[in-house]
Each structure stands twice: as structure tokens, then as C-alpha cells.
Design an enzyme around this catalytic site. Structure first.
Site, mmCIF file in Angstrom:
data_model
loop_
_atom_site.group_PDB
_atom_site.id
_atom_site.type_symbol
_atom_site.label_atom_id
_atom_site.label_comp_id
_atom_site.label_asym_id
_atom_site.label_seq_id
_atom_site.Cartn_x
_atom_site.Cartn_y
_atom_site.Cartn_z
ATOM 1 N N GLU A 56 12.584 59.199 44.205
ATOM 2 C CA GLU A 56 12.696 60.024 43.008
ATOM 3 C C GLU A 56 13.484 61.303 43.289
ATOM 4 O O GLU A 56 14.300 61.737 42.461
ATOM 5 C CB GLU A 56 11.306 60.384 42.482
ATOM 6 C CG GLU A 56 10.454 59.183 42.096
ATOM 7 C CD GLU A 56 9.555 58.679 43.221
ATOM 8 O OE1 GLU A 56 8.449 58.215 42.923
ATOM 9 O OE2 GLU A 56 9.986 58.737 44.391
ATOM 10 N N ALA A 160 12.469 27.468 64.933
ATOM 11 C CA ALA A 160 13.434 26.422 64.575
ATOM 12 C C ALA A 160 12.941 25.115 65.164
ATOM 13 O O ALA A 160 12.465 25.070 66.298
ATOM 14 C CB ALA A 160 14.822 26.762 65.120
ATOM 15 N N ARG A 194 15.628 40.922 61.902
ATOM 16 C CA ARG A 194 15.086 41.841 62.911
ATOM 17 C C ARG A 194 15.259 43.298 62.491
ATOM 18 O O ARG A 194 14.424 44.146 62.810
ATOM 19 C CB ARG A 194 15.771 41.600 64.259
ATOM 20 C CG ARG A 194 15.370 40.289 64.917
ATOM 21 C CD ARG A 194 16.121 40.070 66.222
ATOM 22 N NE ARG A 194 15.744 38.793 66.841
ATOM 23 C CZ ARG A 194 16.245 38.337 67.972
ATOM 24 N NH1 ARG A 194 17.174 39.054 68.634
ATOM 25 N NH2 ARG A 194 15.841 37.172 68.481
ATOM 26 N N ASP A 210 13.032 31.809 78.305
ATOM 27 C CA ASP A 210 14.219 32.122 77.502
ATOM 28 C C ASP A 210 14.869 33.449 77.869
ATOM 29 O O ASP A 210 16.043 33.667 77.556
ATOM 30 C CB ASP A 210 13.854 32.161 76.015
ATOM 31 C CG ASP A 210 13.493 30.792 75.470
ATOM 32 O OD1 ASP A 210 13.684 29.798 76.199
ATOM 33 O OD2 ASP A 210 13.026 30.714 74.326
ATOM 34 N N LEU A 214 15.708 40.125 72.269
ATOM 35 C CA LEU A 214 14.964 40.540 71.072
ATOM 36 C C LEU A 214 15.529 41.820 70.455
ATOM 37 O O LEU A 214 14.798 42.689 69.986
ATOM 38 C CB LEU A 214 13.462 40.718 71.382
ATOM 39 C CG LEU A 214 12.733 39.486 71.937
ATOM 40 C CD1 LEU A 214 11.241 39.785 72.057
ATOM 41 C CD2 LEU A 214 12.945 38.268 71.057
ATOM 42 N N GLY A 294 6.263 31.501 71.795
ATOM 43 C CA GLY A 294 6.425 30.075 71.647
ATOM 44 C C GLY A 294 5.308 29.377 70.911
ATOM 45 O O GLY A 294 4.560 29.971 70.129
ATOM 46 N N LEU A 298 2.403 30.963 68.426
ATOM 47 C CA LEU A 298 2.473 30.624 67.004
ATOM 48 C C LEU A 298 1.197 29.925 66.543
ATOM 49 O O LEU A 298 0.631 30.255 65.491
ATOM 50 C CB LEU A 298 3.689 29.731 66.733
ATOM 51 C CG LEU A 298 5.055 30.413 66.820
ATOM 52 C CD1 LEU A 298 6.168 29.373 66.896
ATOM 53 C CD2 LEU A 298 5.282 31.333 65.625
#
Length: 351
Positions: A56, A160, A194, A210, A214, A294, A298
Site C-alpha cells: 500500500e 522426477a 528455488r 549427488d 542446491l 531422496g 520424501l
């Protein structure tokens, strides 16, 4: 065009502006504001960064002819604040500038605001219209609302998987190297994501196998806070996660002194690890987090039903064997084709 249609048109512009604050306004909400005189936008703004001017204020300051304000309508995607925090109360500024009409999408559920801004405006004689595109207004601030309702960050699961349902090959054999499942478009999109979230997290095995950075390389924006779990401090020191190039937190069962941009936080692995991590992140004002893997990490979130959104890429490859992709229940809210990859976004309907 009726009043509702007019209100919706300008509120949609507020939403567009608000989204420009993703990744920078946190832990504040993202807010957009436009000021309209005679069906013409004469000012607009959004909340750019926590501690800086609210939407505002930026919108009012952008109006060249301030004499038009007492004849204008102010549209804002979230209820104007009524308290003095890092910045002055926006409701008082609106009253001071004698803006007669205010149109709001949704009420701010934060306890220090929560209807008080609307009440303050009405008590000063301002004509307030509330609830324009309310569901859309709540959705764009889902991180903020979840943070205050559940006392934890908004959780986005991301992975993925191949057509045959694997997220990785079997890498017990050191000769097996990681393989990309998706394409360059998908990877660029992930880097954009990200920049929009407060933190990003991977598990111990993902960090080791891996060696992810990140960070944000394929998009412009802020790097998120990096998070990993290393119960016994067995991860090698030469990982990118430990390069101190950006703020990183390691949750562990051991005592280890923190360093610049690298904090070791001790937790009790005999208790609920995920909940302890989320409690700590809430305490340090981390409003949202992407969990990138991984499989064990998850599934820890999925099994406890502690997640809000899942973004799942399905590539056009087959692995035939390897690490199985997690199984998730939720409502598909979008499906997008990114050349040979498909992106599904799920919403948790239970959390």
C-alpha cells in the site's frame, strides 16, 4: 461491466504484483496493491522485502498527483495491517491520505491483524469491500497462511520419475552414475522455484551420492537456505553443501561447532526427526521449503502426511529397475507438458 467484474479485473493485477515478492517478502505475506481513479490505474506497488515498505505504501508513493487519492479506490490482495511492526500501519496511512474506497481480497489471519485493519478502516468511514477473488487471494499466500496455521513451513515435495516409476538407478555399484530423467526446461523451472521458496532440503544419501549445490544457477534470484540431515556426521567435508557459499543447516545427533554460513543443529533421532526439523525452521521464520529427495526423506514426509504440495516430473525414460518413486495421494491441480516431460502438481487435501 458490473462492479464485481471491475473489482476482479483490478484484483487480478494485485495478484500479479504480489507474486513479484515471492522469495523476498518472506516471512511476510506477498501483497500487491493498485490505486484506481476514473477507471484508470494511477498507482501500484507490491511488498518487495521483509522490513521494507508494504504494498500500500509503495502504491501510494507511486501516485504522481496525490490530489486524486481522496477520489480513488485502493485495491489490495490482503487486508491492510493495523499494527506498527517493522513498518507503520498501512490502515492508518490509507485513512491519513483520505482514500474513500478500499477493496480487499481476503483477511489476514495473522493474530496482530486478523480483521483489525478492516475494522480500523470502517471506523474511519472508509467504504470497504471484502472477499473479491477470495480463494485466489488465499492461494497466492498459501505459504504465509500455512506457516501461521500449522506453525511450520509450507512443504513442497519435488521429484522426477521415469515412465516406469523410478527416481534413480541402483547406485550401490560405484560405476553407476546419476542419470537425468527430465530436460533442460524442467531444470530451469526448478531453479526458478528455488528463488521463490525460503529453503531447500535433501537427505543424507542424496547429499553424498549427488553432491548437489542446491543453489540458483539457471535463473535470477536469491539462493534458498540449504538443509540436510547427517545423523552421524559421515558426509565428506568436500561436498558443495559445506562450501559456505550460502547459508546451510545440518541436522545431526552429534555435537559440532557451527561455522560461517554452516550451522550444525543437534536433534534427538529417537524422536520424530521431521517434526523436530519443522519446529526449528518455524522458530527461525522459514516460511516454505522444497524437499528434493531422496526416496527415504520424501517418504518420511508422505508417511506422516506432512506436506502441502507435490511437484512431480515424469520423463520419457525407462530405468527398468532401481529406486522406486514415492507413491502419493492428493488432488491433481495442474498438468503441464514440458516437451517430452510432464509436470504434475498435487495438492494435499487432508493436511
Amino acid at each position: 461491466m458490473n462492479n464485481n467484474s471491475i473489482h476482479e479485473k483490478y484484483m487480478k493485477r494485485c495478484f500479479e504484483l504480489a507474486k513479484q515478492g515471492l522469495g523476498t517478502a518472506s516471512p511476510n505475506p506477498i501483497v500487491g496493491c493498485v490505486i484506481v481513479y476514473n477507471d484508470t490505474i494511477i498507482g501500484e506497488g507490491y511488498h518487495q522485502k521483509c522490513g521494507e515498505a508494504h504494498a500500500e505504501v509503495n502504491a501510494i508513493n507511486s501516485v504522481k498527483d496525490k490530489s486524486l487519492l481522496p477520489k480513488s479506490t485502493l485495491y489490495v490482495s490482503l487486508e491492510p495491517c493495523a499494527h506498527k511492526g517493522r513498518t507503520p500501519a498501512c490502515s492508518l496511512l490509507i485513512i491519513e491520505k483520505k482514500i474513500p474506497n478500499v477493496v480487499v481480497s481476503c483477511i489476514d489471519t495473522f493474530s496482530k491483524v486478523s480483521g483489525k485493519g478492516i475494522e480500523m478502516l470502517k471506523n474511519a468511514g472508509v467504504n470497504v469491500t471484502l472477499g473479491i477473488l477470495k480463494d485466489e487471494g488465499k492461494y497466492i499466500n498459501r505459504r504465509f497462511f500455512t506457516f501461521h496455521k500449522h506453525k511450520r513451513p509450507y512443504i513442497i515435495l519435488k521429484w522426477a520419475e521415469t515412465i516406469d516409476g523410478f527416481i534413480d538407478i541402483d547406485r550401490k555399484n560405484p560405476l553407476h552414475k546419476p542419470e537425468w530423467i527430465t530436460n533442460e526446461i524442467s531444470r530451469t523451472l526448478v531453479h526458478k522455484w528455488r528463488t521463490e521458496e525460503s529453503a531447500i532440503m535433501v537427505g543424507t544419501d542424496t547429499a553424498k551420492l549427488d553432491n548437489p549445490k542446491l543453489n540458483v544457477r539457471n535463473w535470477r534470484g536469491n539462493n534458498p537456505l540449504r538443509i540436510t540431515i547427517d545423523k552421524d556426521l559421515r558426509l565428506p567435508d568436500n561436498l558443495f553443501l559445506f562450501d559456505k557459499s550460502q547459508k546451510t543447516i545440518v541436522f545431526t545427533a552429534k555435537n559440532k561447532k557451527s561455522d560461517k554460513n554452516l550451522d550444525f543443529i543437534k536433534i534427538d533421532f529417537n524422536k520424530n526427526v521431521i517434526q523436530q526439523i519443522l519446529n526449528y525452521l518455524y522458530k527461525i521464520d522459514i516460511q516454505s521449503i522444497i524437499v528434493e529427495g531422496g526416496e527415504k526423506l520424501l517418504n518420511s514426509f508422505i508417511s506422516q502426511n506432512i506436506w502441502d504440495e507435490a511437484r512431480i516430473f515424469v520423463g520419457d525414460k525407462h530405468f527398468f529397475s532401481g529406486v522406486k518413486a514415492p507413491k502419493i495421494n492428493g488432488k491433481i491441480i495442474s498438468k503441464d507438458f514440458l516437451e517430452e516431460s510432464v509436470l504434475y502438481v498435487f495438492k494435499n487435501t487432508i493436511s
